[in-house]
Scaffold this motif. Structure first.
Motif, mmCIF file in Angstrom:
data_model
loop_
_atom_site.group_PDB
_atom_site.id
_atom_site.type_symbol
_atom_site.label_atom_id
_atom_site.label_comp_id
_atom_site.label_asym_id
_atom_site.label_seq_id
_atom_site.Cartn_x
_atom_site.Cartn_y
_atom_site.Cartn_z
ATOM 1 N N ALA A 133 0.918 -1.422 0.286
ATOM 2 C CA ALA A 133 -0.069 -0.005 -0.048
ATOM 3 C C ALA A 133 0.827 1.341 -0.036
ATOM 4 N N THR A 134 1.858 1.428 0.670
ATOM 5 C CA THR A 134 2.957 2.253 0.320
ATOM 6 C C THR A 134 2.903 2.937 -0.736
ATOM 7 N N PRO A 135 3.542 2.955 -1.838
ATOM 8 C CA PRO A 135 3.281 3.450 -2.826
ATOM 9 C C PRO A 135 1.665 3.788 -3.886
ATOM 10 N N VAL A 136 1.341 3.046 -3.441
ATOM 11 C CA VAL A 136 0.088 4.105 -3.390
ATOM 12 C C VAL A 136 -0.002 5.278 -2.985
ATOM 13 N N ALA A 137 0.293 4.877 -1.716
ATOM 14 C CA ALA A 137 0.400 6.616 -0.893
ATOM 15 C C ALA A 137 0.987 7.444 -1.429
ATOM 16 N N LEU A 138 2.175 7.063 -2.086
ATOM 17 C CA LEU A 138 3.105 7.989 -2.330
ATOM 18 C C LEU A 138 2.760 8.339 -4.245
ATOM 19 N N LYS A 139 2.114 7.459 -4.863
ATOM 20 C CA LYS A 139 1.162 8.346 -5.850
ATOM 21 C C LYS A 139 0.375 9.112 -5.880
ATOM 22 N N TYR A 140 -0.275 9.348 -4.696
ATOM 23 C CA TYR A 140 -1.688 9.838 -4.783
ATOM 24 C C TYR A 140 -0.655 11.403 -4.693
ATOM 25 N N ILE A 141 0.548 11.604 -3.129
ATOM 26 C CA ILE A 141 1.768 12.470 -2.761
ATOM 27 C C ILE A 141 1.736 13.634 -4.427
ATOM 28 N N VAL A 142 1.978 12.516 -5.293
ATOM 29 C CA VAL A 142 2.821 12.854 -6.514
ATOM 30 C C VAL A 142 2.030 13.690 -6.918
ATOM 31 N N ASP A 143 0.972 12.961 -7.447
ATOM 32 C CA ASP A 143 -0.382 13.348 -8.080
ATOM 33 C C ASP A 143 -1.031 14.800 -8.026
ATOM 34 N N TYR A 144 -1.562 14.373 -6.645
ATOM 35 C CA TYR A 144 -1.820 15.591 -5.816
ATOM 36 C C TYR A 144 -1.428 17.212 -6.507
ATOM 37 N N LEU A 145 0.308 16.591 -6.236
ATOM 38 C CA LEU A 145 1.444 17.924 -6.160
ATOM 39 C C LEU A 145 1.511 18.509 -7.091
ATOM 40 N N ASP A 146 1.366 17.998 -8.159
ATOM 41 C CA ASP A 146 2.078 18.039 -9.414
ATOM 42 C C ASP A 146 0.497 18.503 -10.202
ATOM 43 N N GLU A 147 -0.217 18.396 -9.932
ATOM 44 C CA GLU A 147 -2.455 18.894 -10.216
ATOM 45 C C GLU A 147 -2.090 19.854 -9.288
ATOM 46 N N GLY A 148 -1.594 20.322 -8.156
ATOM 47 C CA GLY A 148 -1.981 21.672 -7.586
ATOM 48 C C GLY A 148 -1.154 23.015 -8.246
ATOM 49 N N ARG A 149 0.321 22.314 -9.406
ATOM 50 C CA ARG A 149 0.930 24.059 -9.406
ATOM 51 C C ARG A 149 0.505 24.493 -10.359
ATOM 52 N N SER A 150 -0.666 23.819 -11.237
ATOM 53 C CA SER A 150 -1.581 25.080 -11.738
ATOM 54 C C SER A 150 -3.151 25.416 -11.079
ATOM 55 N N GLY A 151 -2.994 24.812 -9.909
ATOM 56 C CA GLY A 151 -4.022 25.232 -9.487
ATOM 57 C C GLY A 151 -3.684 25.402 -8.245
ATOM 58 N N ASP A 152 -5.597 26.006 -7.163
ATOM 59 C CA ASP A 152 -4.963 25.853 -5.713
ATOM 60 C C ASP A 152 -4.583 24.461 -4.743
ATOM 61 N N LEU A 153 -3.629 25.135 -3.951
ATOM 62 C CA LEU A 153 -3.046 23.725 -3.274
ATOM 63 C C LEU A 153 -3.673 24.065 -1.958
ATOM 64 N N LEU A 154 -4.524 22.780 -1.646
ATOM 65 C CA LEU A 154 -4.855 22.419 -0.115
ATOM 66 C C LEU A 154 -3.590 21.809 0.821
ATOM 67 N N LEU A 155 -2.951 23.019 1.422
ATOM 68 C CA LEU A 155 -2.112 22.299 1.864
ATOM 69 C C LEU A 155 -2.257 20.864 3.270
ATOM 70 N N TRP A 156 -2.998 20.858 3.772
ATOM 71 C CA TRP A 156 -3.238 19.221 4.292
ATOM 72 C C TRP A 156 -3.419 18.435 4.272
ATOM 73 N N ILE A 157 -4.015 18.431 3.069
ATOM 74 C CA ILE A 157 -4.250 17.150 1.967
ATOM 75 C C ILE A 157 -2.523 16.292 2.527
ATOM 76 N N PRO A 158 -1.818 17.052 1.178
ATOM 77 C CA PRO A 158 -0.613 15.972 0.815
ATOM 78 C C PRO A 158 -0.217 15.911 2.257
ATOM 79 N N LEU A 159 -0.266 16.244 3.238
ATOM 80 C CA LEU A 159 0.691 16.254 4.750
ATOM 81 C C LEU A 159 -0.239 15.203 5.221
ATOM 82 N N LEU A 160 -1.723 15.052 5.121
ATOM 83 C CA LEU A 160 -2.296 13.612 5.678
ATOM 84 C C LEU A 160 -2.038 12.903 4.947
ATOM 85 N N LEU A 161 -1.364 12.776 3.040
ATOM 86 C CA LEU A 161 -1.027 11.841 2.523
ATOM 87 C C LEU A 161 0.237 11.377 3.036
ATOM 88 N N VAL A 162 0.814 12.230 3.352
ATOM 89 C CA VAL A 162 2.530 11.975 3.848
ATOM 90 C C VAL A 162 2.246 11.227 4.771
#
Length: 600
Positions: free
Chosen positions: A50-79
């Protein structure tokens, strides 16, 4: 199962993989612990996958967040979830090891004790043919091999296969099935290569073990015979011989190392090619927009998670292969049945006085040489029968047969009418006390060596036995008294002192039947006279068989048997035999002349 001596184990002999199934009884003893360990194993692998799955969502969220609003608590929760999963993987793995530790250690204990008991049940001939050093190495490597098989078969191979299956399912469902085919293909090639090359290099592992046994056995033999080496100034000879054995071991180890390097290089090549192929597929799909950057990261993480343990799997397979070789030899020791065993309906020996009878005994150690040829005689209750004759006549063989170190080829030996083959060996030997010609002591205190005759004896009983053996005066002269350590094989004591310890042990055992095999051979005239008096006093109430070289020590025997070439050629009392002028009289005159010539 066939067993092999230290240096004749065939290099091309295939190990028996069914040995692993033979370990189940050691797992079954702690079935609950094993089940709990397996649960921890599965939980650890679920967290790992399950660990790489969590890593995938962290990267995807950060990658998508570069072009829009980024909610910091979501990647922190994923981390936090990512870190928790990694911690859980390690935690459950450590819990698994902790839970299983008792199982592995208890298995080593059980097997070690089983082998120890079995070796003591083996016949004397087995121990005369074996080399102690090599045997000790076989036991040590075998018990360690059992622990390795239990731990790594269950907690390395099985988890790795489980993880491969989980990852294959995820990749099949989420991504292109081509990833699964590539990974499965790489695993298959890797496993086939590892198995084939490991099979090829196993002969070098066996050879290295054999040379290790050979050098260790020679070193132990040389050190045990330290005085003999010194007598003949053969220190350099022993060193050269040991170095020659070490050179054979060095050469075998070198072949082992070089073949291991070839195996490691091949495995690394397979993994490297697989990584290139799979990552190229992922890069292509990221570039075309078929998968996200997070998917690429997850695939990469899975490859690392798979190939790192897969690389360890190659190591584990090699070690399991070697452990099987070691365990096979250990189980080979257990597989050989003793040639001297209790009958299925064996009863306890019922001693009622202790009359001993040898009835038409024929015996040979080797098929081409008969030692005893129709020997018959009896030892009445409470009487002393002495057996004399030249070396090789078969005197000591009588004592070995009575003690049932060997079984007769023809005829029978009875005690109070009971064939000794129909009673338990324990009850038989409990009824007899033996003072051997060559006394070997344990490397322990003098007191414990004396008490070995009856370990539950009181201190006063031990000291009384020492007094009866005329050993107490000598002990009182020692600075540490009864706590004096006697050294390896009792080398710190003189031959006469060791013999008196042996006599004291038998007196402490207090058996109804005595076997005195050259019991005073290492004593001076004064000590001999004193101990003979003690032995004569004790043997008046016991059935006694005396194997004697010095005829002067058995003049008071009720019957003297003269042996020659495996037969009894004369029997009678001392004076009667002298009067006949036969073989006994000739031996007597010869010993008297030798004594006069030596001035004693």
């Amino acid at each position: 199962m066939q067993s092999y001596a230290d240096n004749d184990y065939p290099a091309d002999h295939k190990p028996n993989w069914r040995i692993i199934s033979g370990l189940w009884p050691y797992l079954a003893e702690y079935r609950g612990r094993v089940i709990l360990a397996v649960i921890c194993l599965v939980a650890a692998k679920l967290a790992t996958v399950a660990t790489p799955v969590a890593l995938k969502y962290i990267v995807d969220y950060l990658d998508e967040g570069r072009s829009g609003d980024l909610l910091l608590w979501i990647p922190l929760l994923l981390v936090a979830a990512y870190g928790t999963l990694r911690f859980s993987s390690t935690l459950f793995s450590e819990l698994r090891d902790a839970v299983f530790a008792r199982v592995a250690e208890r298995a080593m204990r059980r097997v070690s004790l089983r082998v120890f008991r079995h070796l003591h049940q083996r016949e004397l001939g087995f121990h005369l043919d074996r080399k102690t050093g090599g045997l000790a190495r076989d036991i040590e490597r075998g018990t360690n091999g059992i622990s390795f098989l239990l731990r790594f078969t269950l907690f390395n191979i099985v988890p790795t296969l489980l993880e491969i299956a989980m990852v294959a399912v995820i990749l099949m469902v989420v991504f292109n099935p081509g990833y699964v085919f590539a990974i499965v293909g790489a695993v298959v090639v890797y496993v086939v290569f590892s198995v084939k090359v490991t099979e090829w290099r196993t002969k070098y592992v066996r050879e290295a073990n054999a040379r290790d046994n050979q050098s260790n056995s020679r070193a132990v033999d040389s050190l045990l015979n330290y005085e003999t080496v010194k007598y003949f100034n053969n220190e350099e000879f022993e060193a050269d011989l040991y170095d020659h054995n070490l050179k054979d071991w060095e050469d075998a180890r070198l072949k082992n190392r070089l073949s291991l390097a070839a195996l490691n290089a091949g495995q690394a090549l397979i993994i490297g090619v697989a990584m290139i192929v799979i990552m190229s597929m992922a890069v292509t799909e990221v570039a075309s927009g078929e998968i996200t950057l997070g998917d690429f990261t997850m695939i990469n993480a899975y490859l690392l998670q798979l190939f790192i343990p897969l690389n360890a799997l190659g190591f584990v397979y090699r070690e399991i292969r070697q452990a099987l070789v070691n365990v096979e030899r250990l189980f080979g020791l257990l597989g050989d049945k003793p040639t001297i065993e209790d009958a299925s309906d064996a009863s306890e020996l019922d001693v009622n006085g202790g009359e001993v009878r040898f009835e038409n005994i024929h015996f040979r150690y080797h098929k081409d040489r008969e030692i005893l040829k129709g020997v018959s005689f009896s030892i009445p209750v409470g009487k002393k029968v002495a057996v004399v004759g030249a070396s090789g006549a078969g005197k000591s063989t009588l004592a070995r047969l009575l003690f049932r170190f060997f079984d007769v080829d023809q005829g029978r030996i009875t005690i109070d009418g009971q064939d000794i083959r129909t009673v338990t060996q324990h009850s038989l030997r409990s009824a007899m006390g033996v003072v051997p010609q060559d006394t070997v002591l344990f490397n322990d205190t003098l007191y414990k060596n004396l008490a070995y005759g009856r370990p539950d004896a009181t201190e006063e009983e031990v000291k009384q036995a020492a007094r009866l053996a005329h050993l107490d005066r000598f002990i009182h002269t020692l600075p540490e008294g009864y706590e004096t350590r006697v050294g390896e094989r009792g080398l710190k004591l003189s031959g006469g002192e060791k013999q008196r310890v042996a006599i004291a042990r038998v007196l402490l055992k207090n058996p109804p039947i005595l076997i005195l095999d050259e019991a005073t051979s290492s004593l001076d005239s004064v000590s001999e006279a004193a101990i003979l008096e003690a032995l004569n006093e004790v043997s008046r109430k016991r059935t006694t068989l005396v194997i004697a070289h010095r005829l002067s020590t058995i003049r008071d025997a009720d019957t003297i048997l003269v042996m020659d070439d495996g037969r009894i050629v004369e029997s009678g009392h001392h004076n009667d035999l002298l009067a006949r002028g036969g073989p006994y009289a000739r031996l007597w005159n010869q010993q008297n002349r030798s004594a006069e010539d030596s001035g004693t």
